[in-house]
Design a protein around this motif. Structure first.
Motif, PDB file in Angstrom:
ATOM      1  N   SER A  58       0.911  -1.028   0.042  1.00 63.38           N
ATOM      2  CA  SER A  58      -0.066   0.045  -0.013  1.00 63.38           C
ATOM      3  C   SER A  58       0.855   1.166  -0.047  1.00 63.38           C
ATOM      4  CB  SER A  58      -0.726   0.124   1.281  1.00 63.38           C
ATOM      5  OG  SER A  58      -0.256   0.205   2.287  1.00 63.38           O
ATOM      6  N   TYR A  59       0.055   2.167  -0.430  1.00 59.54           N
ATOM      7  CA  TYR A  59       0.930   3.601  -0.241  1.00 59.54           C
ATOM      8  C   TYR A  59      -0.072   4.685   0.705  1.00 59.54           C
ATOM      9  CZ  TYR A  59       3.864   3.087  -4.556  1.00 59.54           C
ATOM     10  OH  TYR A  59       4.741   2.829  -5.262  1.00 59.54           O
ATOM     11  N   THR A  60       0.719   5.528   1.509  1.00 61.54           N
ATOM     12  CA  THR A  60       0.002   6.415   2.223  1.00 61.54           C
ATOM     13  C   THR A  60      -0.370   7.585   1.574  1.00 61.54           C
ATOM     14  OG1 THR A  60       2.014   6.581   3.379  1.00 61.54           O
ATOM     15  CG2 THR A  60       0.525   5.590   4.614  1.00 61.54           C
ATOM     16  N   PRO A  61      -0.923   8.572   1.980  1.00 59.60           N
ATOM     17  CA  PRO A  61      -1.264   9.841   1.095  1.00 59.60           C
ATOM     18  C   PRO A  61       0.197  10.796   0.756  1.00 59.60           C
ATOM     19  CG  PRO A  61      -2.069  10.075   3.110  1.00 59.60           C
ATOM     20  CD  PRO A  61      -1.734   8.690   3.188  1.00 59.60           C
ATOM     21  N   ASP A  62       0.930  10.631   1.423  1.00 63.32           N
ATOM     22  CA  ASP A  62       2.395  11.509   1.432  1.00 63.32           C
ATOM     23  C   ASP A  62       3.326  10.656   0.424  1.00 63.32           C
ATOM     24  OD1 ASP A  62       2.507   9.349   3.590  1.00 63.32           O
ATOM     25  OD2 ASP A  62       4.270  10.276   4.352  1.00 63.32           O
ATOM     26  N   VAL A  63       3.056   9.707  -0.308  1.00 63.81           N
ATOM     27  CA  VAL A  63       3.591   8.805  -1.153  1.00 63.81           C
ATOM     28  C   VAL A  63       4.296   9.794  -2.154  1.00 63.81           C
ATOM     29  CG1 VAL A  63       1.916   8.388  -2.692  1.00 63.81           C
ATOM     30  CG2 VAL A  63       4.012   6.855  -2.762  1.00 63.81           C
ATOM     31  N   HIS A  64       5.759   9.520  -2.563  1.00 61.99           N
ATOM     32  CA  HIS A  64       6.745  10.204  -3.260  1.00 61.99           C
ATOM     33  C   HIS A  64       7.798   9.096  -3.898  1.00 61.99           C
ATOM     34  CE1 HIS A  64       8.230  11.513   0.422  1.00 61.99           C
ATOM     35  NE2 HIS A  64       9.550  11.754   0.051  1.00 61.99           N
ATOM     36  N   VAL A  65       8.293   9.501  -4.847  1.00 61.22           N
ATOM     37  CA  VAL A  65       9.373   8.576  -5.655  1.00 61.22           C
ATOM     38  C   VAL A  65      10.594   8.609  -4.774  1.00 61.22           C
ATOM     39  CG1 VAL A  65      10.930   8.384  -7.503  1.00 61.22           C
ATOM     40  CG2 VAL A  65       8.406   8.879  -7.800  1.00 61.22           C
ATOM     41  N   GLY A  66      11.095   7.352  -4.472  1.00 56.31           N
ATOM     42  CA  GLY A  66      12.491   6.928  -3.901  1.00 56.31           C
ATOM     43  C   GLY A  66      13.211   6.421  -4.605  1.00 56.31           C
ATOM     44  N   VAL A  67      14.447   5.775  -4.209  1.00 52.38           N
ATOM     45  CA  VAL A  67      15.312   4.849  -4.952  1.00 52.38           C
ATOM     46  C   VAL A  67      14.725   3.473  -4.883  1.00 52.38           C
ATOM     47  CG1 VAL A  67      17.589   4.127  -5.072  1.00 52.38           C
ATOM     48  CG2 VAL A  67      17.173   6.504  -4.622  1.00 52.38           C
ATOM     49  N   SER A  91      17.393   4.031   2.830  1.00 54.54           N
ATOM     50  CA  SER A  91      18.858   3.987   3.033  1.00 54.54           C
ATOM     51  C   SER A  91      19.216   4.642   4.640  1.00 54.54           C
ATOM     52  CB  SER A  91      19.791   4.932   1.976  1.00 54.54           C
ATOM     53  OG  SER A  91      19.063   6.251   2.251  1.00 54.54           O
ATOM     54  N   ASP A  92      18.185   5.376   4.894  1.00 56.72           N
ATOM     55  CA  ASP A  92      18.458   5.813   6.385  1.00 56.72           C
ATOM     56  C   ASP A  92      17.746   4.967   7.310  1.00 56.72           C
ATOM     57  OD1 ASP A  92      18.840   7.216   8.488  1.00 56.72           O
ATOM     58  OD2 ASP A  92      18.033   9.107   8.066  1.00 56.72           O
ATOM     59  N   ILE A  93      18.310   3.725   7.535  1.00 52.92           N
ATOM     60  CA  ILE A  93      17.645   2.674   8.378  1.00 52.92           C
ATOM     61  C   ILE A  93      17.163   3.336   9.942  1.00 52.92           C
ATOM     62  CG2 ILE A  93      17.883   0.617   9.430  1.00 52.92           C
ATOM     63  CD1 ILE A  93      20.017  -0.044   7.391  1.00 52.92           C
ATOM     64  N   GLY A  94      16.134   2.996  10.177  1.00 55.41           N
ATOM     65  CA  GLY A  94      15.759   3.530  11.686  1.00 55.41           C
ATOM     66  C   GLY A  94      15.240   4.885  12.074  1.00 55.41           C
ATOM     67  N   CYS A  95      15.323   5.530  10.757  1.00 61.07           N
ATOM     68  CA  CYS A  95      15.150   6.974  10.560  1.00 61.07           C
ATOM     69  C   CYS A  95      13.542   7.212  11.028  1.00 61.07           C
ATOM     70  CB  CYS A  95      14.670   7.635   9.470  1.00 61.07           C
ATOM     71  SG  CYS A  95      14.456   9.443   9.077  1.00 61.07           S
ATOM     72  N   LEU A 273      16.070  -2.114  -7.386  1.00 61.33           N
ATOM     73  CA  LEU A 273      15.243  -2.659  -6.213  1.00 61.33           C
ATOM     74  C   LEU A 273      15.753  -4.094  -5.831  1.00 61.33           C
ATOM     75  CD1 LEU A 273      12.600  -2.814  -4.835  1.00 61.33           C
ATOM     76  CD2 LEU A 273      11.701  -3.804  -6.990  1.00 61.33           C
ATOM     77  N   LEU A 274      16.480  -3.921  -4.950  1.00 59.96           N
ATOM     78  CA  LEU A 274      17.108  -4.934  -4.152  1.00 59.96           C
ATOM     79  C   LEU A 274      16.061  -5.586  -3.175  1.00 59.96           C
ATOM     80  CD1 LEU A 274      20.337  -3.077  -3.176  1.00 59.96           C
ATOM     81  CD2 LEU A 274      19.906  -4.325  -5.400  1.00 59.96           C
ATOM     82  N   PHE A 275      16.429  -7.367  -3.643  1.00 61.37           N
ATOM     83  CA  PHE A 275      15.713  -8.090  -2.506  1.00 61.37           C
ATOM     84  C   PHE A 275      16.290  -9.417  -2.520  1.00 61.37           C
ATOM     85  CE2 PHE A 275      13.676  -7.817  -6.646  1.00 61.37           C
ATOM     86  CZ  PHE A 275      13.390  -9.120  -6.800  1.00 61.37           C
ATOM     87  N   ALA A 276      16.074 -10.113  -1.446  1.00 60.16           N
ATOM     88  CA  ALA A 276      16.312 -11.597  -1.450  1.00 60.16           C
ATOM     89  C   ALA A 276      15.691 -12.392  -0.569  1.00 60.16           C
ATOM     90  CB  ALA A 276      17.780 -11.499  -0.797  1.00 60.16           C
TER      91      ALA A 276
END
Length: 483
Positions: A58-67, A91-95, A273-276
């Motif tokens: 899902s997306y919340t209403p503040d959605v915007h493009v990231g990496v 990239s900013d884990i735990g922000c 888009l990275l995943f494992a």
């Protein structure tokens, strides 16, 4: 791109389901906000939905493009056969966010010069430069990343000696994340050194500390009072993350996940888009390092608050205490139990967990009310304290994490003038929002004009029945760090 599936009921005006080639996406936004979504966010959603075995996104209403993944994403897998994605953590884990209460009323800070004095004191206690050693050189970083808040020396937990009143360890989403500490053996010395020097600093970009005053929503007054809030109260809101430590973890994941994906024949149309699989060695290594970064992040915010507490005591006396209201994250992934669905692995990138009253995952102090969900606005606009509602279960109790950018930093600098920014900050008036930067031009890319209207974002969240507003927070002063 995609087929829109109409939903029924009053809340359907704020919920949209889009069928994409990769699967179904739910978007929480008003009809007006939904109509203005960038085509790119749907394209990025489709790439995410092509990750194997995904069960919800899902997306919340503040959605915007990231990496790789949009900011404003919630993505869910079952633990069995699940996947982990650094791109859907960010990239900013735990922000995340942190709020501290003060005993002060807004009239105590009515004088602009007094607000300026307080900001100068904060600058004296809080390291502004990203690589400044600052006041925290006596803290052992290895204790922090292993034990979270429990790794701090006692002097940095000022209320720990009064357990009945202590909030330092109890009023947080998590005070410690356990993990396999052997993963720390491969962290380069340079990362340890740089991360130690950044501990207790805000960082650049949209990170900040803000002094605010609150207006309680009458419908949630009982909740507000249970949290220790009163009308006109001065609070401190902090937004920061895991600094160099989280950045190093994210950077190391790029090469490792790239190799794993090639070996397993995985990929989407977006090479970023990275995943494992969760049970893959690379997935496991990332998980454990990510938890170390979550420990760093919560301590980083705690130390920023500690420095600000010292500044308040300089100005208002040593009896001025700043108990913790709450600390939570909006960039992470972890296991959760959801009724009837078993053990799930939930990613939140730029989304905030908002649990309702009675939910067993609430920290003990907030079992009966639900915990505070901390939602910042943009500089110069309102922020919000919210509480989750039972209807949030439909979105795995995820809500927005802020206003969300509407234009890039470079576009903001081209299109917004310093005069427009100054007007938004009420510069030169008795209501001036005092900023620690002497030149507004240096932080122009963080002006309110760079962001969506936070009031409209909150309207979508409340309209969808995900959460309710407990208090609206208006800024009095803002402290911005540097990179």
């Amino acid at each position: 791109m995609g087929t829109l599936h109409p939903l029924s009921g009053e809340q359907a005006r704020y919920e949209h389901e889009v069928e994409l080639p990769g699967g179904r996406l739910r978007v929480y936004a008003s009809e007006q906000q939904f109509a203005t979504l960038d085509y790119k966010v749907l394209e990025m959603a489709d790439n995410n939905l092509h990750i194997p075995n995904i069960r919800y996104m899902s997306y919340t209403p503040d959605v915007h493009v990231g990496v790789g993944t949009c900011i404003g994403t919630t993505a869910v897998w079952s633990e069995k056969g699940g996947y982990v994605s650094p791109s859907i953590v960010g990239s900013d884990i735990g922000c995340g966010m942190r709020v501290h209460l003060t005993p002060l009323h807004k009239r105590d800070l009515q004088d602009v010069e007094l607000r300026r004095k307080l900001v100068r004191k904060i600058e004296r206690h809080l390291p502004m430069e990203a690589h400044a050693r600052g006041a925290f050189s006596d803290i052992r970083l290895e204790h922090i990343v292993r034990k979270g808040l429990h790794g701090l020396p006692g002097k940095y937990l000022p209320d720990s000696y009064t357990p009945r009143k202590s909030t330092a360890l109890s009023h947080v989403e998590s005070s410690r994340f356990a993990f396999d500490e052997s993963v720390l053996d491969d962290i380069p010395d340079a990362t340890w050194h740089r991360s130690h020097r950044q501990l207790g600093t805000l960082g650049g970009g949209n990170h900040f500390a803000e002094i605010q005053t609150i207006e309680i929503d009458e419908a949630q007054r009982a909740t507000a009072e249970a949290w220790g809030l009163f009308d006109g109260q001065v609070i401190v809101m902090i937004h920061s993350g895991s600094r160099a430590w989280g950045g190093a973890v994210s950077q190391s994941a790029t090469a490792g996940f790239g190799r794993a994906m090639r070996e397993l024949g995985l990929g989407t149309a977006d090479p970023r888009l990275l995943f494992a699989p969760l049970d893959h060695p690379e997935g496991q290594r990332y998980l454990h390092l990510m938890y170390s970064a979550l420990n760093y992040a919560v301590v980083n915010r705690h130390l920023i608050a500690y420095a600000i507490r010292e500044a308040f005591r300089d100005v208002f006396g040593t009896k001025c205490e700043l108990p913790t209201l709450y600390d939570l994250m909006h960039n992470y992934a972890w296991s959760e139990q959801h009724d009837g669905l078993g053990e799930l692995f939930v990613h939140r990138k730029g989304t905030t967990r908002a649990l309702p009253a009675g939910h067993p995952d609430n920290p003990k102090p907030y079992r009966s009310t639900g915990h505070p969900a901390l939602i910042p606005g943009s500089m110069g606009t309102a922020s919000y304290l919210m509480v989750g509602l039972p209807g949030g279960a439909d979105n795995y109790y995820s809500i927005c994490h802020g206003a969300g950018r509407v234009r890039s930093r470079s576009a903001t600098k081209r299109l917004v003038t310093v005069e427009e920014f100054a007007g938004a900050m009420k510069i030169g008036t008795p209501e001036e929002i005092v900023v620690n930067h002497h030149s507004l031009e240096s932080i122009l890319d963080e002006s309110p004009q760079a962001y969506k209207n936070v009031d409209e974002i909150i309207d979508s969240v409340t309209g969808a029945g995900l959460a309710a507003v407990v208090a609206k927070c208006k800024p009095l002063a803002a402290i911005k760090g540097s990179k």
